[in-house]
Design an enzyme around this catalytic site. Structure first.
Site, PDB file in Angstrom:
ATOM      1  N   HIS A 129       0.842  -1.208   0.000  1.00 50.80           N
ATOM      2  CA  HIS A 129       0.000   0.000   0.000  1.00 50.80           C
ATOM      3  C   HIS A 129       0.877   1.258   0.000  1.00 50.80           C
ATOM      4  CE1 HIS A 129      -3.594   2.324   1.745  1.00 50.80           C
ATOM      5  NE2 HIS A 129      -2.580   3.145   1.932  1.00 50.80           N
ATOM      6  N   GLU A 130       1.833   1.298   0.919  1.00 46.48           N
ATOM      7  CA  GLU A 130       2.667   2.501   1.024  1.00 46.48           C
ATOM      8  C   GLU A 130       3.547   2.681  -0.206  1.00 46.48           C
ATOM      9  OE1 GLU A 130       1.979   4.616   3.339  1.00 46.48           O
ATOM     10  OE2 GLU A 130       0.576   3.194   4.216  1.00 46.48           O
TER      11      GLU A 130
END
Length: 842
Positions: A296-297
């Site tokens: 996600h990051e």
């Protein structure tokens, strides 16, 4: 402090072009403050007035183009810059800043395990002002470079590669310099400093590193191969998907203490909560969650960092995309190939719940609905993450992945190192398809609420020459178009048990008015949204409900089972299924469930919502007994040691559901559960916490446990246990620490609050229920948004499902001085409380 309004941001963006921040931080000044010196170079497009934001402990000097400005001109976090002439300017500001203990600004933490100190920045959403002065809005991107003076044995990390360039003669402090960034937004600037334990490597010609506190070094080393493997696999997959190259000079991941969020997408220096460095045994689902957060990051390096929202009404352009890409890329690139089941059973209910509260909002709210930064903070919720990602998954199903990725890459190319809006994104998609994506965006992203899809099945009678059959139409309550799969299931031939087989998978567009006809017997089970490709509450027909309750574990695919479990969960919350029937279904089917995410998700809802809130107090022991029986069934199933994750999940439920202390006390004395697992720190504190609730331990027992585990986690465990002790003295002391002692860090505050309210202690804490509301309001005013949010989340009396609590809460909302973030939490908590009360009372 004043919140920046959208109108103010627009006017300032029209006036200014900001080129460069050169920031010098001296972290050797002591435990409370640090020195900050910033040089900001910017250009005024025309003559005019503006302001720069700063929240100092003490403002020492201000120079604008070499001329001093009075420090006392600073008011409410704003320093006026008046009479600017057209052309370039240089602003120099020196100040003394205060470290944070709440995870906002520059957070300082001293590790109780070894006495070492660490600092890290969290600039989002407008907390850069707590570290250095800034024209703090996302569309005034600039280059950032840091010079950091730190204790001699520290390492400094930043957005760009850092180098130790010198040593201060007076005390041997290290002087570190970071490489300048490309153009990024102010909230993405980042620094982390301390005696980090680091594991570094090189990949694709770039330096990669993972970092943690020294006391966690053995645990990071044990998982370093897995973390780096996930990191590099996702990095390679994103480089395949995206035509824009990775935009920064390095990729560091720092696991930092007392972090409020799961992680933060600072370019080149992602910060994670260091609970992701596991000190104790975890399930594979929890490892998958860590991997998803990594993915996600990393997606944010493109979605959010390379191309950034112009204003916070488009926060979904960051979070929904990173959420979708995180799950999808993890599935494609790593060993975690079943991530969408976990999404369905854990993340999606978060979105559904948020979307049914009074505080719901569109995935992409209208700009006027996010008028300032204070209101922007309210939208980091299940809608911007889970619902938005679900909407994108539906978009891909409708549009096709090829056109979707082509649109994304056009978006990156058009807006690289700049800012963009929803309209920009939709225009990029529209360039690659004949479908009306503008209409899709209006229907999906500008509306609120969850549609409900329900099947309408009619049987046609059997005749002399007609074998009979059935028809299906789908009724929709809502406004969105849906492209869905419908699973048709019959009982497996020759199987007298629960086994079901999918005999057809229908693809439908809803609404369409189409009626599907089929010959043969009516399905035993019909599942709308099989595969979970859309975002909608689904209902089961009467026959399918009966089949689900009796044969759910016989459904062959775990994602389909997750969809059905979600349907049952929604029915409980909506008062259409008795909570005890849900528990009976869990009892019947979880012992045979093969997907760990499903087991954990169902048990979590059953334990925290059904047992503690939805069933009446007189039937709570029955609910806990059912959960205990399920956990024991799972323990028996895992006696061969083949599934340690499932066994661990079962042990946790056994601990949390215990109503008598004897078994837990024996485990604690022996340091193990018979047949495993051993009581590692997490499990040991869990057992001690439950014994505290049951009144089976004393303060001395907690002190002894803390002496054996003098870590940050140990301090939090001890705080939780002390607050859980069932004595008036313990409750009074915990309440004083929460609401009158402002020295508690964000994590110790949350731990204390988690221990305070216990359904077993309703009479003991009754007097505190109505006290919570005015004291939480005062606390938020003193300590700010992070602690206010923690108070609304963890210190709220959620166990008190009664009219008196509801009245007190709604009276509090009439107070205009409630901090916006606390108000939002209270609105949500009270709505959940009212729903639970309605379920209880019928």
């Amino acid at each position: 402090m004043s919140a920046l309004t959208r109108t103010e941001a627009q006017l300032r963006a029209q006036l200014l072009d900001v080129q460069h921040y050169d920031v010098a931080l001296d972290l050797t000044d002591g435990d409370e403050t640090f020195h900050s010196a910033a040089v900001i170079r910017f250009t005024a497009r025309t003559a005019g007035d503006t302001f720069v934001e700063l929240k100092p402990h003490r403002l020492d000097s201000v120079l604008l183009d070499g001329a001093p400005l009075p420090p006392d001109a600073l008011h409410d976090g704003r320093l006026p810059l008046t009479g600017l002439t057209e052309g370039p300017h240089e602003l120099r500001i020196d100040s003394l800043m205060r470290y944070s203990r709440t995870g906002e600004g520059l957070h300082r933490f001293t590790d109780p395990a070894d006495g070492e100190t660490y600092v890290y920045s969290q600039m989002f959403l407008d907390d850069v002002q707590r570290v250095f002065p800034a024209f703090d809005q996302p569309d005034l991107k600039a280059v950032f470079a840091f010079t950091v003076t730190a204790p001699a044995h520290w390492t400094v990390l930043a957005n760009g590669v850092t180098t130790r360039t010198g040593t201060r003669d007076t005390d041997g402090a290290g002087i570190w310099r970071s490489a300048p960034t490309p153009l990024v937004s102010t909230y993405l600037a980042a620094v982390a400093a301390g005696p980090w334990h680091s594991v570094t490597t090189e990949h694709a010609g770039l330096p990669f590193g993972i970092h943690c506190r020294r006391s966690l070094a053995p645990h990071l080393d044990a998982d370093a191969e897995e973390i780096l493997s996930v990191t590099t696999a996702c990095f390679d997959r994103y480089r395949e998907k995206f035509t824009e190259p990775y935009p920064f000079d390095s990729y560091d991941q720092a696991f930092v203490p007392e972090f409020n969020a799961g992680a933060m997408e600072n370019p080149g220096l992602v910060t994670f909560r260091d609970e992701f460095i596991y000190r104790s045994a975890v399930t594979d689902t929890e490892r998958q969650t860590r991997a998803m957060v990594i993915a996600h990051e990393m997606a944010h390096m493109w979605f959010g960092d390379l191309v950034t929202l112009a204003w916070f009404d488009d926060i979904w352009l960051n979070e929904s995309f990173a959420e979708y890409m995180g799950y999808q890329t993890l599935t494609e690139a790593t060993r975690f190939t079943d991530t969408w089941t976990d999404f369905a059973v854990t993340r999606k209910p978060w979105g559904y719940d948020a979307d049914q509260r009074p505080s719901t909002h569109p995935v992409a709210p209208a700009p006027e609905d996010v008028p300032d930064t204070a209101s922007a903070l309210l939208n980091f919720d299940g809608i911007s993450y889970a619902k938005g990602a679900s909407a994108l998954r539906q978009l891909v199903a409708w549009l096709g992945e090829k056109d979707f990725l082509a649109g994304i890459n056009t978006h990156f190319a058009r807006h690289r190192f700049a800012n963009a809006s929803l309209a920009d994104f939709v225009d990029s998609l529209a360039a690659h398809t004949d479908r009306d994506v503008h209409a899709w965006a209006d229907a999906w992203l500008r509306t609120t609420g969850a549609d409900t899809l329900a099947p309408r099945i009619e049987e046609t009678p059997e005749g002399p020459t007609d074998p009979g059959g059935w028809t299906l139409a789908v009724d929709r309550r809502g406004s969105r178009p849906h492209h869905v799969a419908v699973g048709v299931y019959h009982r497996a031939p020759g199987d007298a048990g629960r086994a079901l087989e999918r005999t057809a998978l229908l693809h439908l567009d809803v609404p369409s008015g189409d009626v599907v006809s089929a010959s043969g017997p009516r399905p035993a089970l019909l599942v709308l949204n099989d595969g979970d490709l859309t975002y909608a509450k689904v209902r089961l027909d009467e026959t399918s409900v009966e089949t689900a309750l009796r044969g759910l574990s016989g459904i062959p695919d775990p994602l389909t089972r997750a969809v059905v479990w979600n349907a049952l969960r929604d029915m409980v919350r909506d008062g259409e299924l008795d909570p005890h029937d849900y528990l009976a279904t869990a009892s019947a089917h979880l012992p045979d469930e093969t997907d760990l995410a499903v087991v954990q998700g169902v048990l979590a809802f059953a334990r925290t919502q059904i047992a503690d809130r939805y069933v009446t107090p007189d039937r709570r022991p029955e609910a806990l007994a059912t959960l205990t029986a399920i956990a024991r069934d799972l323990l028996r199933r895992t006696e061969d040691g083949a599934d340690p994750g499932l066994r661990l999940a079962a042990v946790r439920v056994l601990v949390d559901s215990a109503t008598q202390p004897d078994t837990l006390a024996t485990w604690l004395d022996e340091g193990t559960v018979p047949g495993g697992p051993e009581l590692d720190p997490e499990l040991g504190w869990r057992v001690l916490g439950r014994l505290a609730v049951l009144g089976a331990v004393q303060e001395a027992d907690i002190d002894a446990a803390l002496a054996a585990d003098p870590s940050a986690t140990g301090e939090e465990g001890a705080a939780r246990c002390r607050a859980a002790l069932p004595t008036p003295e313990a409750k009074a002391a915990a309440w004083d620490r929460l609401f009158h002692d402002d020295s508690l860090s964000n994590y110790l505050f949350s731990a204390t609050a988690q221990g305070f309210w216990q359904p077993e202690q309703t009479d003991l804490v009754r007097e505190y229920v109505t006290r919570f509301y005015p004291e939480a309001v005062a606390l938020g005013a003193r300590r700010g948004p992070a602690i206010a949010e923690a108070a609304g989340r963890w210190a709220f009396p959620a166990h008190a499902v009664d009219e008196a609590n509801l009245r007190a809460g709604h009276d509090c909302l009439a107070d205009p001085d409630v901090l916006p973030l606390l108000r939002r939490k209270l609105v949500d908590q009270l709505d959940d409380l009212a729903r639970a009360h309605k379920v209880r009372t019928g």
